[in-house]
Design an enzyme around this catalytic site. Structure first.
Site, mmCIF file in Angstrom:
data_model
loop_
_atom_site.group_PDB
_atom_site.id
_atom_site.type_symbol
_atom_site.label_atom_id
_atom_site.label_comp_id
_atom_site.label_asym_id
_atom_site.label_seq_id
_atom_site.Cartn_x
_atom_site.Cartn_y
_atom_site.Cartn_z
ATOM 1 N N SER A 439 77.144 75.160 -3.432
ATOM 2 C CA SER A 439 76.210 74.857 -4.520
ATOM 3 C C SER A 439 74.815 74.548 -3.999
ATOM 4 O O SER A 439 73.865 74.549 -4.783
ATOM 5 C CB SER A 439 76.732 73.712 -5.391
ATOM 6 O OG SER A 439 77.495 72.815 -4.670
ATOM 7 N N HIS A 460 78.430 81.512 -7.138
ATOM 8 C CA HIS A 460 78.407 80.095 -7.480
ATOM 9 C C HIS A 460 79.052 79.894 -8.846
ATOM 10 O O HIS A 460 78.490 80.280 -9.867
ATOM 11 C CB HIS A 460 76.942 79.614 -7.470
ATOM 12 C CG HIS A 460 76.774 78.171 -7.800
ATOM 13 N ND1 HIS A 460 75.623 77.663 -8.340
ATOM 14 C CD2 HIS A 460 77.602 77.133 -7.672
ATOM 15 C CE1 HIS A 460 75.765 76.368 -8.534
ATOM 16 N NE2 HIS A 460 76.957 76.025 -8.140
HETATM 17 P P1 NAD Z 1 87.030 69.814 -2.859
HETATM 18 O O1 NAD Z 1 86.788 68.754 -1.892
HETATM 19 O O2 NAD Z 1 87.726 69.489 -4.138
HETATM 20 O O3 NAD Z 1 87.858 70.986 -2.182
HETATM 21 C C1 NAD Z 1 87.624 71.489 -0.903
HETATM 22 C C2 NAD Z 1 88.945 71.974 -0.367
HETATM 23 O O4 NAD Z 1 88.706 72.702 0.828
HETATM 24 C C3 NAD Z 1 89.907 70.835 -0.018
HETATM 25 O O5 NAD Z 1 91.158 71.075 -0.642
HETATM 26 C C4 NAD Z 1 90.023 70.922 1.504
HETATM 27 O O6 NAD Z 1 91.297 70.549 1.985
HETATM 28 C C5 NAD Z 1 89.743 72.387 1.737
HETATM 29 N N1 NAD Z 1 89.287 72.664 3.093
HETATM 30 C C6 NAD Z 1 88.375 71.994 3.823
HETATM 31 N N2 NAD Z 1 88.233 72.568 5.027
HETATM 32 C C7 NAD Z 1 89.064 73.620 5.054
HETATM 33 C C8 NAD Z 1 89.361 74.611 6.042
HETATM 34 N N3 NAD Z 1 88.778 74.595 7.234
HETATM 35 N N4 NAD Z 1 90.263 75.554 5.753
HETATM 36 C C9 NAD Z 1 90.872 75.561 4.551
HETATM 37 N N5 NAD Z 1 90.626 74.651 3.574
HETATM 38 C C10 NAD Z 1 89.744 73.686 3.843
HETATM 39 O O7 NAD Z 1 85.613 70.456 -3.152
HETATM 40 P P2 NAD Z 1 85.139 71.324 -4.388
HETATM 41 O O8 NAD Z 1 84.498 70.440 -5.391
HETATM 42 O O9 NAD Z 1 86.229 72.232 -4.799
HETATM 43 O O10 NAD Z 1 83.963 72.164 -3.743
HETATM 44 C C11 NAD Z 1 84.183 73.262 -2.914
HETATM 45 C C12 NAD Z 1 82.908 74.052 -2.739
HETATM 46 O O11 NAD Z 1 82.439 74.443 -4.009
HETATM 47 C C13 NAD Z 1 81.750 73.297 -2.107
HETATM 48 O O12 NAD Z 1 81.010 74.185 -1.318
HETATM 49 C C14 NAD Z 1 80.940 72.830 -3.301
HETATM 50 O O13 NAD Z 1 79.576 72.608 -2.979
HETATM 51 C C15 NAD Z 1 81.090 74.004 -4.190
HETATM 52 N N6 NAD Z 1 80.881 73.727 -5.623
HETATM 53 C C16 NAD Z 1 81.357 72.588 -6.192
HETATM 54 C C17 NAD Z 1 81.149 72.362 -7.531
HETATM 55 C C18 NAD Z 1 81.685 71.115 -8.185
HETATM 56 O O14 NAD Z 1 81.288 70.820 -9.317
HETATM 57 N N7 NAD Z 1 82.596 70.406 -7.565
HETATM 58 C C19 NAD Z 1 80.446 73.293 -8.299
HETATM 59 C C20 NAD Z 1 79.992 74.464 -7.698
HETATM 60 C C21 NAD Z 1 80.221 74.668 -6.360
#
Ligand code: NAD
Length: 729
Positions: A439, A460
C-alpha cells in the site's frame, strides 16, 4: 431494423417483442419509445387483435434506459433545457399511459384490450416501468433474474411512471425500499413484494392465455373511490409513513443526494392528487433531478466510466491474459481475501504463508464466507466444496509451478518482500507476472528484486477485499504492457473495477485519503469540536468522518506512515501538528477500533458508542468554532487538490480513473461524481479563489495547483479539457 417487432397470431394475440439490435440486453432509447408506440397503436387499432403480450427476444427482459442518453439529455434538450426535458418525459408518460388505458372509454372504463408483460429474466428500470403500465406481469421462474428499479443508485429516480405506479400499487411503505434503496428481487421475491403478479415456467404462454381470458383490466387508481394502500399522506397511518420515510431518507443520505429528496417529494405530492396529475408531478421532479449537475456526474462516473474502465478502456494492446492459476503469498487479512475473490472467479489458487497454520487460517476465511452464504440460502454446500477445492493452502513454494500470476501480500517490509520475490521466481521463473499488494512502498524499488522488472507490477486491493470494488494497478518505471494487461484481465475476472496509475508516493487513493484524515486531526489540534469535524464530513457526503476513518484503519498504522513519510521528506515534511495528536493517541494506547479505543469509544462488543469526550482534556475545544462550510471545504480541498496534483504529476493519466477511483476506493462524496466532477460543478475560477482564501487562512497545503490556476484563468472544465474517448466507452 428496429428494436421492437409485432406478430399477430391466429388466436388473436399480438406479441410485441423487444430485441435491441447489437446489445446483449435490451436498453431503451428515444427511437425505441417511438417504435413501441407505433406497434401499440397498430395492435390497439387492429380488430383481429384481442390482447397484447409484450416480451423480449433475449433471455432477459431489459436492463433499463440507455444511461448514455440520460447523461446527455440535458445538453440535447434545446435552449430551454428544463422545458425540453419536461416535455420529453411527459411524452414518455403518454406512451405508457396509452398502454395502461389500452383503449378503454375514459368515462366508463369499458372496452380496451388486455396487455400483459412476459418477462423471461431480469427487468430493471424502464424494463420494469413498462410492465408496471401493463395489466398483468408474468415472470419466468428464474432465480438469477433481478427485478427492480435501481435508478437511485446512479443519482436519478424512476421517472417513467415507475415511482407513481409502484406507490399506488404497494403504498408508500411497501414501495419505499424498492424506490429509495433500489432494492432488487428475484422473481419470487418480486411476487412476494407485490411488484409482479405471477411466476411461471413459460411467461409468454401464460400471458397469452391471460389476455384471452377476458380479464378486468382497469387499474385500481383509475376506478372511483381508489384508496392508496397504507393510507394517503393526510390520513393518520399514511402521515406516519411519510414522516418516517422523510426521516429515513435524510438519515441515510444526509440530504446530499438530490434524487432521494426529489423522489420523496414526487411520492408525497403525487399521493395527494389524481393519477395523471401525479405523473406530471413526477415529471417535474425528474426534470429537476436531470437539471442538477449531480445526476449527470453520478451517471458519468458510477455507470458510464466505471463500465468503460471495467471493459478495459485503458488496456494496452496485448493478447488475452486471463488468469488460470494464481499464487497468493501471505495468507493474512489481504491474502485471505484475495484468495477468496480469485477462487470465487473459478481461478485455481495456491495460498502460501510461512507456517501451515497461517495458510490454513487464510483459507478458512473462504470457508466462513461460503458458510454465511449458505446460512442466507445463497450458496449450496456443493458450491462451497468447489470453491474451497480451488484453494491449495500450503507453505511449499514448489506448488507455485504453473502459476501465471503471483500476488504478494506479505508484511509491508521491503526486505521481506524482496526475499519472497526471489523465492517465488526461483520456482516460477521470470515470465510469470509478479504483482505486489503493497500500500505504500514504491513499485520501482520493489521491482529491483525481480528477475524481470517489465513483468513486475502493483495490484493494490482495498480492505475488505471481498467488499471493496476498486483495485489500483500501479505501473513501476519499467512495468511492461503485458503486466498491465494481465492485471486488468485479472481485475475483470474477479469483477473489480480497475484504475491504472503511475508509481509515486502512496499511488493515487492513499495519496488523497491521507490528507483528508490529516486535515481532520489538524483541526482537533486547533480546537475545532470533533463532532463538528465528523458531522461536516458526513453532511457533505463522505461515508466516514476523518476521525472515524483513522479509527477504522488504526492509529498505529497512521503513526507508521507518518514516520516513513517524515524520513523520506526530511525538512519538507508538513504534518508535524498532525503527528503530535496522532502520536499522543498512540501513547495512550488508543489505537482505534482494533483496541476498542480511539477518537471514538466502543462498547465491549466493539460497537462504536460516541466520540471520546476526554480528548478535550488534552486538546480543548475552542470557544470560537468555524462554520460548517469552512470545515467541509478544508476536508474536500485536502483530497481534491491531491487529485489535481496527481494529474499534474502524471500519476493519473485519465480523470475518469481519478473520479471512479475516488468514489469506489474511499467513498469520496458520490453525489459529486468524484473530485474532478466536483471541481467542474463548482467551476475552476471559484475553486481557485477558494484555494487562495484557504491558503491565506490555513497554509500552503491549499495552494492552487498551476493546472487549476490555468484552467480558472481560461474558464476551462476538466471533463472538456481532458475528455477521453475510447473503444469501450
Ligand atoms: P497481515 O499481517 O494480515 O498478513 C501478512 C501475512 O504475510 C501474514 O500471514 C504473515 O505470516 C505472512 N508472511 C510474512 N512473511 C512471509 C513470508 N516470508 N512468506 C510467506 N508469508 C509471509 O497483513 P495484511 O494487512 O494482509 O497486509 C499485507 C500486504 O497488503 C501489505 O503489504 C499491506 O501494506 C498491504 N495492504 C494492506 C491493506 C490493509 O488494509 N490491511 C490494504 C491494502 C494493502
Amino acid at each position: 431494423m428496429t428494436d421492437f417487432t409485432l406478430k399477430t397470431n391466429a388466436d388473436g394475440v399480438a406479441v410485441i417483442t423487444w430485441d435491441t439490435v447489437g446489445k446483449s440486453m435490451n436498453v431503451m432509447n428515444q427511437q425505441g419509445f417511438t417504435d413501441l408506440e407505433t406497434l401499440i397503436d397498430q395492435a390497439l387499432a387492429d380488430d383481429a387483435v384481442k390482447g397484447i403480450v409484450i416480451t423480449s427476444g433475449k433471455d432477459t427482459f431489459a436492463g433499463g434506459m440507455d444511461l448514455n442518453i440520460i447523461a446527455k439529455m440535458k445538453d440535447s434538450a434545446g435552449d430551454d433545457p428544463a422545458r425540453g426535458l419536461f416535455d420529453g418525459v411527459m411524452g414518455m408518460h403518454a406512451i405508457l399511459r396509452k398502454i395502461e388505458r389500452a383503449g378503454m372509454d375514459p368515462k366508463t372504463n369499458k372496452g380496451g384490450k388486455p396487455i400483459a408483460a412476459a418477462l423471461p429474466g431480469t427487468a430493471l428500470g424502464i424494463g420494469l416501468e413498462i410492465p408496471l403500465a401493463c395489466h398483468r406481469i408474468f415472470a419466468a421462474d428464474n432465480p438469477k433474474a433481478k427485478i427492480g428499479l435501481p435508478e437511485i443508485m446512479v443519482g436519478i429516480f424512476p421517472g417513467a411512471g415507475g415511482t407513481t405506479r409502484l406507490v399506488r400499487k404497494l403504498g408508500a411503505m411497501g414501495a419505499s425500499p424498492l424506490l429509495l434503496e433500489g432494492k432488487l428481487n428475484d422473481p419470487q421475491g418480486a411476487k412476494r413484494a407485490g411488484v409482479i403478479d405471477d411466476v411461471v415456467a413459460d411467461p409468454v404462454a401464460a400471458a397469452k392465455e391471460w389476455v384471452l381470458s377476458n380479464p378486468t383490466i382497469v387499474k385500481p387508481w383509475d376506478e372511483k373511490g381508489y384508496k392508496m394502500p397504507g393510507g394517503a399522506p393526510y390520513h393518520p397511518a399514511g402521515f406516519m409513513t411519510f414522516v418516517g420515510a422523510s426521516a429515513m431518507v435524510n438519515g441515510k443520505t444526509q440530504g446530499v443526494y438530490p434524487a432521494a429528496k426529489a423522489l420523496l417529494s414526487a411520492v408525497y405530492e403525487g399521493a395527494l392528487v389524481p393519477f395523471d396529475t401525479a405523473l406530471k408531478i413526477e415529471a417535474r421532479w425528474f426534470t429537476n433531478v436531470l437539471m442538477n449537475p449531480s445526476s449527470g456526474a453520478m451517471i458519468r462516473s458510477l455507470f458510464i466510466n466505471k463500465e468503460a474502465l471495467e471493459k478495459g478502456a485503458n488496456r494496452p494492446d496485448a493478447p488475452d491474459q486471463k488468469v488460470k492459476k494464481v499464487g497468493v503469498i501471505g495468507a493474512g487479512m489481504m491474502g485471505a481475501g484475495i484468495a477468496l475473490v480469485s477462487a470465487l472467479a473459478g481461478i485455481q489458487v495456491v495460498l502460501i504463508d510461512a507456517k501451515q497454520e497461517a495458510a490454513d487460517k487464510g483459507k478458512s476465511y473462504t470457508a466462513d464466507y461460503m458458510d454465511k452464504g449458505i446460512a442466507r440460502k445463497k450458496v449450496t454446500e456443493d458450491k462451497k466444496a468447489a470453491v474451497l477445492g480451488l484453494i491449495n493452502a500450503t507453505t511449499d513454494y514448489a506448488a507455485l509451478t504453473g502459476c501465471d500470476l503471483i500476488v504478494e501480500a506479505v508484511f509491508e517490509d521491503p526486505g521481506v518482500k524482496a526475499e519472497v520475490t526471489k523465492n517465488v521466481q526461483a520456482v516460477t521463473g521470470p515470465d510469470c507476472i509478479f504483482a505486489t499488494n503493497t500500500s505504500t512502498l514504491p513499485i520501482t524499488e520493489l521491482a529491483k528484486a525481480s528477475q524481470d522488472p517489465t513483468k513486475f507490477i502493483g495490484i493494490h486491493f482495498f480492505s475488505p477485499v471481498d467488499k471493496m470494488m476498486l483495485v489500483e494497478i500501479i505501473k513501476g518505471r519499467d512495468t511492461g504492457d503485458l503486466a498491465v494487461a494481465k492485471a486488468l484481465d485479472y481485475a475483470r475476472q474477479i469483477r473489480k473495477t480497475p484504475i491504472v496509475v503511475n508509481d509515486a508516493r502512496f499511488f493515487y487513493a492513499n495519496r488523497c485519503i491521507i490528507p483528508y484524515i490529516n486535515e481532520g486531526i489538524r483541526m482537533v489540534k486547533e480546537g475545532v469540536a470533533p463532532a463538528l469535524i465528523e458531522n461536516a464530513a458526513k453532511l457533505v457526503g463522505m461515508p466516514l468522518g476523518p476521525l472515524q476513518l483513522v479509527d477504522e484503519t488504526s492509529i498505529d498504522l497512521g503513526v507508521k506512515i507518518a514516520k516513513a513519510t517524515k524520513a523520506a521528506l526530511g525538512d519538507a515534511y508538513p504534518d508535524g501538528a498532525v503527528d503530535e495528536v496522532l502520536f499522543w493517541m498512540a501513547d495512550q494506547n488508543r489505537l482505534g477500533r482494533k483496541s476498542n479505543a480511539g477518537f471514538y469509544t466502543y462498547d465491549e462488543k466493539g460497537k462504536r458508542s460516541g466520540l471520546w469526550q476526554d480528548l478535550a482534556a488534552q486538546y480543548p475545544v475552542a470557544d470560537d468554532q468555524p462554520d460548517v462550510i469552512t470545515v467541509q471545504h478544508r476536508l474536500l480541498f485536502a483530497q481534491v487538490l491531491e487529485a489535481v496534483r496527481a494529474l499534474e504529476d502524471g500519476v493519473l493519466e485519465d480523470i475518469r480513473e481519478g473520479d471512479v477511483g475516488a468514489i469506489l476506493g474511499w467513498g469520496f462524496a458520490p453525489w459529486s461524481g468524484g473530485p474532478f466532477s466536483w471541481l467542474d460543478i463548482i467551476g475552476a475560477p471559484y475553486a481557485a479563489e477558494r484555494c487562495d482564501q484557504l491558503t491565506a487562512q490555513f497554509g500552503d497545503r491549499f495552494k492552487t495547483p498551476d493546472l487549476l490556476r490555468e484552467m480558472a484563468d481560461k474558464g476551462q472544465e476538466f471533463y472538456k479539457r481532458f475528455a477521453k474517448q475510447d473503444h469501450a466507452a
